[in-house]
Design an enzyme around this catalytic site. Structure first.
Site, PDB file in Angstrom:
ATOM      1  N   GLY A  10      58.182  21.033  44.581  1.00 24.98           N
ATOM      2  CA  GLY A  10      58.407  20.932  46.012  1.00 24.98           C
ATOM      3  C   GLY A  10      57.290  21.577  46.819  1.00 24.98           C
ATOM      4  CG  HIS A  46      46.332  36.108  50.787  1.00 25.69           C
ATOM      5  ND1 HIS A  46      45.363  36.709  50.006  1.00 25.69           N
ATOM      6  CD2 HIS A  46      46.678  34.960  50.127  1.00 25.69           C
ATOM      7  CE1 HIS A  46      45.125  35.966  48.938  1.00 25.69           C
ATOM      8  NE2 HIS A  46      45.899  34.910  48.989  1.00 25.69           N
ATOM      9  CG  ASP A  47      46.818  31.359  50.471  1.00 30.67           C
ATOM     10  OD1 ASP A  47      45.702  31.891  50.321  1.00 30.67           O
ATOM     11  OD2 ASP A  47      47.574  31.082  49.520  1.00 30.67           O
ATOM     12  CG  ASN A  91      37.299  34.256  49.462  1.00 37.35           C
ATOM     13  OD1 ASN A  91      36.305  33.546  49.540  1.00 37.35           O
ATOM     14  ND2 ASN A  91      38.271  34.033  48.596  1.00 37.35           N
TER      15      ASN A  91
END
Length: 346
Positions: free
Chosen positions: A236, A256-257, A303
């Site tokens: 999913g 954190h994405d 990053n």
């Protein structure tokens, strides 16, 4: 403030300027198989033998080996027949593919993907967005579509994340006593290394890895052995599909994405699905409250800029996100290593 000696000779500045050279030396030695060859040989080897086995020039290999000696990744013994090279203990443990704690796959992901994105760091800072379009000529609007742009790239990313949890997983899972939780969902659990660590530490529990269908397929085929019956799978997209009921949800390196709005949206869904008395475990690299460090976390946040829509946060920022979703009794545990743990209860 720097000392007068620092101002007369800028040691730190010079080291910073060559930092990427250090990374590339280590990445290249991994990629060419230097550490694997020296482990398999069982004895120190001369430059020409290493070069011949790995199909490189003797000149280039000699310089690479000497640089690795300088980095303490290799040791050298000078004999009458010439220099003989061997791995140091740290290289045997972390840079050879066969080691259980191998960081080889995350090194290759950094070298072949992250490194290219960072070439466009100035553009990322100017624009405030990831750089997949410039680095790989693909849309940056869907970060994970970009990260998983091919099966090879997805496999590389998943193997890299598994490498991280082979050295950091235990610390974040013992930060709190999680034994009361028996039914766990690992949201975005990828290759399953953290799930496997969890059932090893808490054998009376079951963990369901919830991830995209193509990720689940690779996890089943490549990473999670079929005889591990305490780990199951759920296909999913946790933003668009329902999240089943569970006692504990693990979000490791997920929030954190994403930006704060996406984090609030996801945590609200998790809170709604969570059983009363259950909880959510966030595994993230925490910034100091004044954002003065740790340096590794500050670099990770850069990053996130070049690769995702997110950022690294402080414990207070994660606590605020959890509280907005309804979670309480929030506890924070710094492990002293790369990743920390935050636990919220319903």
């Amino acid at each position: 403030m720097g000392s007068m000696e620092d101002l007369d000779y800028p040691q730190d500045i010079l080291q910073y300027s060559s930092g990427f050279l250090v990374s590339k030396v280590m990445f290249t030695a991994c990629e060419l198989g230097v550490f694997d060859l020296l482990l398999e040989s069982g004895k120190p080897l001369p430059t020409d033998a290493i070069a011949a086995c790995l199909g490189t020039s003797t000149t280039g290999m000699e310089r690479l080996l000497d640089a690795c000696v300088g980095l303490k990744l290799l040791a050298v013994e000078l004999t009458q027949e010439g220099a003989l090279y061997r791995n140091t203990d740290i290289s045997n443990i972390y840079l050879t593919k066969s080691s259980p704690k191998s960081q080889y796959h995350i090194m290759m992901y950094y070298s072949n993907t992250v490194y290219l994105c960072w070439h466009y760091l100035a553009d990322a800072v100017r624009e405030g967005r990831n750089q997949y379009e410039r680095a790989f000529h693909i849309s940056s609007k869907d970060p994970f579509g970009a990260m998983y742009r091919s099966e090879e790239e997805m496999l590389k990313f998943m193997a890299g994340q598994n490498s991280v949890w082979s050295v950091c997983g235990r610390d974040v899972l013992v930060a709190f006593d999680l034994s009361p939780f028996k039914q766990i969902y690992d949201l975005g659990g990828g290759g399953g290394a953290l799930a496997r660590e969890y059932v090893s530490l808490y054998p009376n529990s079951t963990v369901t890895i919830y991830d995209l269908p193509k990720v689940i397929q690779v996890a089943k085929e490549q990473f999670v052995p079929p005889e591990e019956h305490r780990i199951t799978f759920h296909e999913g997209d946790f933003f668009n599909d329902s999240i089943p009921e569970a006692e504990l949800y693990i979000l490791s390196k997920i929030l954190h994405d994403w930006d704060d709005d996406k984090c609030r949206q996801l945590l609200a869904k998790v809170y709604k699905a969570c059983k009363p008395g259950g909880g959510v475990l966030l595994v993230e690299s925490l910034l100091n409250e004044d954002k003065s460090g740790p340096l590794e976390t500050q670099l990770y946040s850069m990053n996130m800029l070049v690769q995702t829509e997110g950022k690294e946060r402080t414990a207070a920022e994660y606590s605020k996100l959890l509280e907005a979703a309804g979670f309480g009794e929030i506890q924070v545990k710094r492990t002293g290593k790369l990743y920390d743990a935050v636990l919220g209860r319903k």
